[in-house]
Motif scaffolding. Structure first.
Motif, mmCIF file in Angstrom:
data_model
loop_
_atom_site.group_PDB
_atom_site.id
_atom_site.type_symbol
_atom_site.label_atom_id
_atom_site.label_comp_id
_atom_site.label_asym_id
_atom_site.label_seq_id
_atom_site.Cartn_x
_atom_site.Cartn_y
_atom_site.Cartn_z
ATOM 1 N N GLN A 1 0.833 -1.190 0.000
ATOM 2 C CA GLN A 1 0.000 0.000 0.000
ATOM 3 C C GLN A 1 0.877 1.253 0.000
ATOM 4 O O GLN A 1 2.075 1.200 0.300
ATOM 5 C CB GLN A 1 -0.929 -0.001 1.216
ATOM 6 C CG GLN A 1 -1.810 -1.225 1.330
ATOM 7 C CD GLN A 1 -2.750 -1.393 0.160
ATOM 8 O OE1 GLN A 1 -3.249 -0.402 -0.403
ATOM 9 N NE2 GLN A 1 -3.025 -2.636 -0.231
ATOM 10 N N THR A 2 0.263 2.390 -0.293
ATOM 11 C CA THR A 2 1.021 3.628 -0.492
ATOM 12 C C THR A 2 1.885 3.996 0.697
ATOM 13 O O THR A 2 3.088 4.233 0.569
ATOM 14 C CB THR A 2 0.063 4.780 -0.822
ATOM 15 O OG1 THR A 2 -0.675 4.456 -2.005
ATOM 16 C CG2 THR A 2 0.837 6.068 -1.049
ATOM 17 N N ALA A 3 1.310 4.066 1.893
ATOM 18 C CA ALA A 3 2.048 4.532 3.066
ATOM 19 C C ALA A 3 2.477 3.388 3.980
ATOM 20 O O ALA A 3 2.977 3.628 5.080
ATOM 21 C CB ALA A 3 1.198 5.528 3.850
ATOM 22 N N GLN A 4 2.298 2.168 3.548
ATOM 23 C CA GLN A 4 2.614 1.019 4.390
ATOM 24 C C GLN A 4 4.122 0.834 4.544
ATOM 25 O O GLN A 4 4.857 0.840 3.563
ATOM 26 C CB GLN A 4 2.003 -0.252 3.781
ATOM 27 C CG GLN A 4 2.233 -1.510 4.588
ATOM 28 C CD GLN A 4 1.602 -2.718 3.923
ATOM 29 O OE1 GLN A 4 1.241 -2.669 2.752
ATOM 30 N NE2 GLN A 4 1.446 -3.787 4.674
ATOM 31 N N PRO A 5 4.633 0.676 5.778
ATOM 32 C CA PRO A 5 6.063 0.396 5.951
ATOM 33 C C PRO A 5 6.451 -0.917 5.272
ATOM 34 O O PRO A 5 5.742 -1.915 5.413
ATOM 35 C CB PRO A 5 6.218 0.298 7.472
ATOM 36 C CG PRO A 5 5.027 1.009 8.039
ATOM 37 C CD PRO A 5 3.919 0.788 7.058
ATOM 38 N N VAL A 6 7.557 -0.890 4.523
ATOM 39 C CA VAL A 6 8.017 -2.107 3.862
ATOM 40 C C VAL A 6 9.389 -2.541 4.369
ATOM 41 O O VAL A 6 9.735 -3.719 4.317
ATOM 42 C CB VAL A 6 8.053 -1.943 2.332
ATOM 43 C CG1 VAL A 6 6.657 -1.747 1.786
ATOM 44 C CG2 VAL A 6 8.961 -0.793 1.915
ATOM 45 N N MET A 7 10.184 -1.589 4.873
ATOM 46 C CA MET A 7 11.515 -1.924 5.363
ATOM 47 C C MET A 7 11.935 -0.917 6.423
ATOM 48 O O MET A 7 11.644 0.276 6.303
ATOM 49 C CB MET A 7 12.523 -1.940 4.201
ATOM 50 C CG MET A 7 13.892 -2.428 4.597
ATOM 51 S SD MET A 7 14.945 -2.821 3.160
ATOM 52 C CE MET A 7 15.021 -1.238 2.349
ATOM 53 N N ILE A 8 12.602 -1.410 7.459
ATOM 54 C CA ILE A 8 13.174 -0.550 8.494
ATOM 55 C C ILE A 8 14.693 -0.658 8.399
ATOM 56 O O ILE A 8 15.247 -1.757 8.355
ATOM 57 C CB ILE A 8 12.686 -0.956 9.901
ATOM 58 C CG1 ILE A 8 11.173 -0.761 10.010
ATOM 59 C CG2 ILE A 8 13.395 -0.127 10.966
ATOM 60 C CD1 ILE A 8 10.585 -1.256 11.317
ATOM 61 N N THR B 1 12.125 4.401 8.364
ATOM 62 C CA THR B 1 11.158 3.471 7.787
ATOM 63 C C THR B 1 10.969 3.800 6.317
ATOM 64 O O THR B 1 10.715 4.960 5.966
ATOM 65 C CB THR B 1 9.811 3.559 8.516
ATOM 66 O OG1 THR B 1 10.005 3.222 9.891
ATOM 67 C CG2 THR B 1 8.809 2.574 7.907
ATOM 68 N N MET B 2 11.091 2.806 5.469
ATOM 69 C CA MET B 2 10.934 2.999 4.034
ATOM 70 C C MET B 2 9.562 2.515 3.610
ATOM 71 O O MET B 2 9.136 1.409 3.971
ATOM 72 C CB MET B 2 12.022 2.233 3.288
ATOM 73 C CG MET B 2 12.176 2.607 1.838
ATOM 74 S SD MET B 2 13.661 1.848 1.124
ATOM 75 C CE MET B 2 13.672 2.641 -0.481
ATOM 76 N N ALA B 3 8.850 3.337 2.859
ATOM 77 C CA ALA B 3 7.530 2.978 2.354
ATOM 78 C C ALA B 3 7.595 2.808 0.834
ATOM 79 O O ALA B 3 8.665 2.886 0.223
ATOM 80 C CB ALA B 3 6.506 4.038 2.740
#
Length: 443
Positions: free
Chosen positions: A379-386, A395-397
């Protein structure tokens, strides 16, 4: 929200991309890109913007005329006496009018993508200005029925006549959404002043929200203050010279033009698939073209050993939909290739694995954790990687990941940038990184 190409039935998609308006605009895009690359002086930009403005206003006016017809037909009323000519189809069929309206929406978006390319070139490919001035809602289609639009156009003309300055109209772009106009003043020795204006048609009307956004954007650019918006974001200079692998994309698109589609390796354990829809259509029917695409993509994944959790982004149907994205019009490709990406007659897809991304960051002493659940849709603002390091974490989205993938960023350069980002991290701030010497990639 305009319909996505992937959500359309194949017959409607085919009718849309083959519509005369769409084909004509594809040729016009090539001319605009060629002309933009010849813009060097204020006069060049003024002339270019005037031509783009005429095309934009015409497309938006044509779509508004068709929207009016659609509303009448849906109410069971007859065609208005001053209805425009329907280029393709039955004037009594509301679906034929809807198709033409959708085509014109895409034409308008493609022209705004050219406006974005003009903005990036005018700002000398300095990503900071885009990151700062994008943070607002879209003002909607540019039309002379809006009093503010007329006032802004008059202001831009006045800047040229009185001061010989280029005034960039924000509404002709998609990426500039704070302020109304940016004025570029030449100071000599290849230096320029950049002035942001929020214009008022009524000087007694208070527009505190807009003015606050404008002030915050200016402070973020010049004093390191927070960017407009609720997320406490700040710009962070990495100091790392930017680098990409655009030559691979250029080669792949050239080969796809000859062969229909082409797969290639990109440094950093990434797989690239390029598709030329016209060339593929000349070689195969629609069913066979789809089979060839899926077979080539599956073979690419096996060859690259991309068997774990994969990150995949495509160029398709993205023109003027993402304010953070570098516009296709400034990609270092042939003008026809840039236009093809804008009009979706050329498409490319880049795939890499989450493990390879984590490993690259680890080589630079950073602790990265992939937090997107396996199989979950991004999703657009969902965290994908820390990413953690130097006592900070970021946090990378999706947006940052999409930029990395579709710009074919050099992964070592990107990882060094993340290292510098964390070294300079500020507690309680969401950092937006930018790299050095981007003009060497896009100019």
């Amino acid at each position: 929200m305009a319909p996505m190409l992937t959500d359309m039935p194949s017959d409607r998609l085919n009718a849309l991309v083959k519509h005369p308006f769409h084909r004509e605009n594809g040729e016009r895009l090539i001319g605009f890109i060629k002309d933009l690359r010849e813009c060097h002086s204020a006069e060049d930009f003024v002339t270019f913007q005037r031509e783009l403005l005429l095309a934009t206003l015409a497309a938006n006016r044509a779509r508004a005329e068709r929207s009016r017809v659609i509303k009448r037909l849906r109410k069971g009323q007859s065609l208005p006496a001053d209805a425009p000519d329907l280029v393709v189809g039955d004037p009594r069929d509301v679906e034929d009018w809807r198709l033409e309206s959708d085509v014109l929406e895409r034409v308008g978006r493609q022209l705004r993508s050219i406006g974005d390319a003009m903005a990036w070139r005018a700002f000398r490919y300095d990503r900071r200005y885009i990151l700062a001035l994008r943070r607002n809602e879209s003002p909607g289609p540019m039309t002379l029925s809006k009093e503010g639009t007329v006032h802004e156009i008059q202001f831009a003309e006045q800047q040229w006549i009185e001061n010989r300055c280029f005034a960039l109209l924000h509404d002709i772009t998609d990426c500039l959404r704070i302020g109304d106009v940016t004025v570029f003043r030449d100071r000599g020795d290849d230096e320029q002043d950049i002035l942001l204006y929020e214009l008022k048609t009524n000087p007694r009307r208070r527009e505190s929200t807009q003015l606050t956004r404008t002030r915050l954007a200016a402070e973020a650019l010049h004093t390191g203050g927070p960017l407009p918006g609720p997320d406490k974001a700040v710009l962070v200079e990495t100091g790392v010279p930017y680098a990409t692998h655009m030559s691979v994309l250029s080669d792949a698109l050239g080969r796809a033009h000859q062969e229909g589609l082409k797969t290639m390796r990109v440094p950093g354990q990434r797989g690239l698939l390029a598709l030329d829809i016209a060339a593929a259509g000349n070689r195969w029917d629609a069913e066979e073209a789809a089979r060839q695409f899926h077979a080539a993509y599956a073979a690419l994944l096996r060859r690259m050993r991309l068997t774990v959790q994969r990150i995949c982004f495509s160029s398709g149907d993205s023109a003027a939909r993402n304010t953070m994205a570098v516009p296709w019009g400034i990609y270092p490709l042939q003008p026809a290739q840039c236009a093809g990406l804008i009009a979706d007659v050329l498409v490319f897809t880049v795939t890499l694995s989450s493990d390879d991304l984590v490993d690259e960051l680890g080589k630079h002493g950073l602790d990265a954790e992939w937090v997107l659940p396996s199989g979950a849709e991004m999703q657009t603002a969902q965290p994908v990687m820390i990413i953690r390091g130097h006592g900070h974490q970021v946090t990378m989205a999706r947006a940052g990941l999409e930029q990395l993938v579709l710009e074919l960023s050099d992964l070592q350069v990107w990882a060094r940038g993340m290292d510098q980002l964390l070294r300079k991290g500020k507690a309680g701030r969401q950092p937006w990184p930018y790299f050095a010497d981007e003009y060497k990639v896009w100019a």
